[in-house]
Scaffold this motif. Sequence first.
Motif, PDB file in Angstrom:
ATOM      1  N   LEU A   1       0.845  -1.182   0.000  1.00 53.82           N
ATOM      2  CA  LEU A   1       0.000   0.000   0.000  1.00 53.82           C
ATOM      3  C   LEU A   1       0.884   1.236   0.000  1.00 53.82           C
ATOM      4  N   SER A   2       0.356   2.304  -0.525  1.00 49.71           N
ATOM      5  CA  SER A   2       1.064   3.573  -0.444  1.00 49.71           C
ATOM      6  C   SER A   2       1.030   4.077   0.995  1.00 49.71           C
ATOM      7  N   PRO A   3       2.122   4.678   1.509  1.00 52.13           N
ATOM      8  CA  PRO A   3       2.103   5.218   2.871  1.00 52.13           C
ATOM      9  C   PRO A   3       0.950   6.188   3.107  1.00 52.13           C
ATOM     10  N   ALA A   4       0.545   6.901   2.064  1.00 54.79           N
ATOM     11  CA  ALA A   4      -0.566   7.843   2.203  1.00 54.79           C
ATOM     12  C   ALA A   4      -1.875   7.127   2.501  1.00 54.79           C
ATOM     13  N   GLU A   5      -1.957   5.835   2.167  1.00 54.15           N
ATOM     14  CA  GLU A   5      -3.179   5.072   2.422  1.00 54.15           C
ATOM     15  C   GLU A   5      -3.303   4.661   3.885  1.00 54.15           C
ATOM     16  N   TYR A   6      -2.179   4.304   4.533  1.00 58.65           N
ATOM     17  CA  TYR A   6      -2.276   3.770   5.895  1.00 58.65           C
ATOM     18  C   TYR A   6      -1.710   4.700   6.967  1.00 58.65           C
ATOM     19  N   LEU A   7      -1.210   5.898   6.568  1.00 61.26           N
ATOM     20  CA  LEU A   7      -0.683   6.839   7.538  1.00 61.26           C
ATOM     21  C   LEU A   7      -1.371   8.195   7.410  1.00 61.26           C
ATOM     22  N   GLN A   8      -1.648   8.811   8.568  1.00 66.71           N
ATOM     23  CA  GLN A   8      -2.131  10.180   8.589  1.00 66.71           C
ATOM     24  C   GLN A   8      -0.934  11.114   8.763  1.00 66.71           C
ATOM     25  N   SER A   9      -1.144  12.379   8.570  1.00 76.30           N
ATOM     26  CA  SER A   9      -0.104  13.404   8.731  1.00 76.30           C
ATOM     27  C   SER A   9       1.070  13.116   7.813  1.00 76.30           C
ATOM     28  N   PHE A  10       2.275  12.885   8.396  1.00 78.47           N
ATOM     29  CA  PHE A  10       3.471  12.678   7.592  1.00 78.47           C
ATOM     30  C   PHE A  10       3.770  11.194   7.433  1.00 78.47           C
ATOM     31  N   THR A  11       4.772  10.879   6.644  1.00 76.36           N
ATOM     32  CA  THR A  11       5.118   9.472   6.400  1.00 76.36           C
ATOM     33  C   THR A  11       6.383   9.044   7.128  1.00 76.36           C
TER      34      THR A  11
END
Length: 420
Positions: free
Chosen positions: A87-97
């Motif tokens: 998955l893209s980090p933007a899919e499973y993380l909020q705020s920053f990566t």
Amino acid sequence: MMKKLISLLLFNLSLTFAFGQPYTETVYKPGIASIEFYNESKQGSIPILPLNSNERVVIAFDDLSGQTGNYYYTVEHCDANWNSSRLSPAEYLQSFTEDQFLTYKYSTGTYRKYVHYEIKFPNANLIPKYAGNYILKVYEDGDKSKLVFTRKLYIINSRVSINANVVQSNDPLKRLTNQKLNFTVDYGSLRVQNPNTDMRVYVTQNLRPDAGLLNTKPTYIRGTQLVYNDVNINDYPGRNEFRLFDMRSLKAGARNIERIFRDTANVVLLNLDINRANEAYSFQYDNNGNFLIINQDGYDTRVDGDYAWVYFTLDAKKNGADGSAYVVGRFNNYQLNDKSKLRYDPEDGRFFTRQFLKQGVYDYEYIWVDSATGKASDIVIEGSHYETENDYQLFVYYRPPGSRWEELAGFQQVNTGSRR
């Protein structure tokens, strides 16, 4: 030349991860020690957090170089087998990566100088959106190919109920040595189209990576209950209680310590360990393989806990030509490598090694690798008994219909002490 070799190793490592090999808990940079990763509610606990809760985990480690580094960290979502969920980090993380370790302290009053790093997660910079397995990656200079170490994190969204118990093995030949884990998972109102593909249960003993088993098919299904009680599965060697030494103080000896002295560094000599394979079971308190960083000589274990060379000596009743002995526990993630391997002294017929460890309490045991078969087993030296007190962990994974990832939908830890 050395820099080129390290760069090549890291490049090959990144290729390995890219092609879907499962992640493991590994230290990649020499001089990184005393890594702690636990739920802040209790030191040494499993790093498991309820999704969208106020609970946090503590990430702490020492850099023995004594110099400050530029350390970053992130997490990556994984499936039940610790393969990347892709998955893209933007899919499973909020705020920053990613986030940076900005909190550190220098050691004070210790023989060995080091820098202690510590941070708590989730925080304003890094928040997971989904439940599931996450691999924590710590790396240098904002470059993910310069890995320092990895650790396993669990984010849970409790959506199932689990009922588990431990009994003696059903196999007559193993009743005196093994423990049988039976359990039922009730998924209630969850949409489960095919239990054999939508639900998986990972079981392990004392969080040992060499004792993990992924249950992919229930013995039978009763309504919304998945029953796992087949006589041929989840039948574990009870093993033995862990050996333990208490190094909370370097001023006076404690459990399993023969002598403490100072030379160019602190030195701790442990009592001679013997082969327990043929001994009767004897209960003793342990931490089921865990370790705790504790210092009774100072005020702040994080920065005034000192390091010592701890010497292990084993009378394995074996010859060095027959195989190799290793000392393992959660302090080194049960890894069999040159660092955990004992050397053989043919003059007295014993194995020995030393480990550079911070003050605390450590569980450990010995694993024997046979030269002829290549098989690794702790039972050869430690023995196995059905009476041994153990923790069993059950992680239930659920793949929602149409989703591209698995959630951690349930967790339970059961202790064999309930049988007593």
